[in-house]
Design an enzyme around this catalytic site. Sequence first.
Site, mmCIF file in Angstrom:
data_model
loop_
_atom_site.group_PDB
_atom_site.id
_atom_site.type_symbol
_atom_site.label_atom_id
_atom_site.label_comp_id
_atom_site.label_asym_id
_atom_site.label_seq_id
_atom_site.Cartn_x
_atom_site.Cartn_y
_atom_site.Cartn_z
ATOM 1 N N THR A 17 -1.124 4.866 13.772
ATOM 2 C CA THR A 17 -1.261 4.218 15.073
ATOM 3 C C THR A 17 -1.092 2.702 14.995
ATOM 4 O O THR A 17 -1.032 2.022 16.025
ATOM 5 C CB THR A 17 -2.638 4.528 15.697
ATOM 6 N N GLY A 18 -1.013 2.149 13.798
ATOM 7 C CA GLY A 18 -0.786 0.714 13.634
ATOM 8 C C GLY A 18 0.696 0.379 13.674
ATOM 9 O O GLY A 18 1.557 1.264 13.617
ATOM 10 N N GLN A 20 2.846 -1.253 11.457
ATOM 11 C CA GLN A 20 3.644 -0.914 10.276
ATOM 12 C C GLN A 20 3.672 0.593 10.027
ATOM 13 O O GLN A 20 4.718 1.165 9.712
ATOM 14 C CB GLN A 20 3.096 -1.638 9.045
ATOM 15 N N LYS A 43 -9.507 7.723 16.659
ATOM 16 C CA LYS A 43 -8.360 8.007 17.529
ATOM 17 C C LYS A 43 -7.924 9.466 17.445
ATOM 18 O O LYS A 43 -6.816 9.812 17.861
ATOM 19 C CB LYS A 43 -7.194 7.075 17.211
ATOM 20 N N ILE A 96 1.612 1.441 0.350
ATOM 21 C CA ILE A 96 2.534 0.303 0.369
ATOM 22 C C ILE A 96 1.808 -1.025 0.546
ATOM 23 O O ILE A 96 2.420 -2.081 0.433
ATOM 24 C CB ILE A 96 3.585 0.455 1.489
ATOM 25 N N THR A 97 0.511 -0.980 0.804
ATOM 26 C CA THR A 97 -0.255 -2.185 1.158
ATOM 27 C C THR A 97 -0.173 -3.257 0.081
ATOM 28 O O THR A 97 -0.407 -2.992 -1.103
ATOM 29 C CB THR A 97 -1.724 -1.829 1.407
ATOM 30 N N GLU A 98 0.143 -4.475 0.511
ATOM 31 C CA GLU A 98 0.194 -5.628 -0.387
ATOM 32 C C GLU A 98 -1.063 -6.458 -0.214
ATOM 33 O O GLU A 98 -1.666 -6.482 0.865
ATOM 34 C CB GLU A 98 1.427 -6.471 -0.062
ATOM 35 N N TYR A 162 16.157 -1.239 -3.999
ATOM 36 C CA TYR A 162 17.150 -1.006 -2.955
ATOM 37 C C TYR A 162 18.565 -1.304 -3.469
ATOM 38 O O TYR A 162 19.508 -0.573 -3.175
ATOM 39 C CB TYR A 162 16.867 -1.874 -1.721
ATOM 40 N N GLU A 212 10.371 -6.095 -14.867
ATOM 41 C CA GLU A 212 10.315 -7.527 -14.600
ATOM 42 C C GLU A 212 9.285 -8.163 -15.517
ATOM 43 O O GLU A 212 8.573 -7.473 -16.265
ATOM 44 C CB GLU A 212 9.986 -7.796 -13.130
ATOM 45 N N HIS A 250 4.561 -12.041 -7.215
ATOM 46 C CA HIS A 250 3.313 -11.306 -7.021
ATOM 47 C C HIS A 250 2.465 -11.375 -8.282
ATOM 48 O O HIS A 250 2.903 -11.855 -9.320
ATOM 49 C CB HIS A 250 3.575 -9.857 -6.617
#
Length: 295
Positions: A17-18, A20, A43, A96-98, A162, A212, A250
């Site tokens: 519901t957010g 993203q 919700k 996926i949260t950063e 990607y 990396e 990061h």
Amino acid sequence: MSIFVDEHTKVIVQGLTGGQGRFHGLRNRDYGTKIVAGVTPGKGGQDVEGIPIYDTVSEAKAATGANASFVSVPPSAAPDAILEAGAAGIPFVVCITEGIPAQDEARVYNLLKREFSGTRLLGPNCPGIISPGKCNIGITAGEIALPGGPVGIVSRSGTLTYQALYDLKQKGIGVTTCVGIGGDPVPGTNFIDCLAAFEADPETRAVVMIGEIGGTDEEKAAEFIAKEMAKPVVAYIAGVTAPPGKKMGHAGAIISGSKGTAKAKMEALAAAGVTVAQNPTEAAELMAEVVATLG
């Protein structure tokens, strides 16, 4: 075949519901992924474009038979969301949260291992996973990936994930599964987890590995490849020109002393028999040469 997910995977989106969660969850659904429910406390009973919303993961799992979760919630809520999925018995969780603090990542990682060992976490701070033509969980654009194989991809870098997919597609090379493990200091799933799964997957016949600077995971992966893998691996390590002691992008991408340099990682991989590329484009070119020899 593929690893971790396939066309039968049933996914709930924690945070559908957010903004993203809705954007990427619906993109995943439109790709063909079976998005069966969303979860947002308070919700329950609502829906997002026909996808039912539940208050808890356990309710959503009981109603839909979901076996994967896509966590797209703010950093403050993400640890509890991951653990809720583990407690509900969801076997595969993509976060996926950063921006989750490293100490919270470590706490969640250890709790999963100790109390919910049947749950595999991918991420956090990762692009997710795509088995082209079958299932896409996360933020990867499905149109840049060619289905079929014979190549698997595992990557710490989001954007280079990607590029690897797109470069291989341009060369007519399909991908069985592409796993973005994320670059945070405490990833739920690491290189070796993915390399072992690719080695066991009969349809994955070669692997692209993108690493990396920072940490020693690439060196550990090199040891695993030398001892356990028969399939060819092509690798690229980002950050050759990065200065020691400076965070690059990061929290995981930082060189500490003589550890974590691109040069050390490239040397370890080359010594393990990996074909090491000097740039991302060359990695695709080298993989094209490998694929041509597979017959």
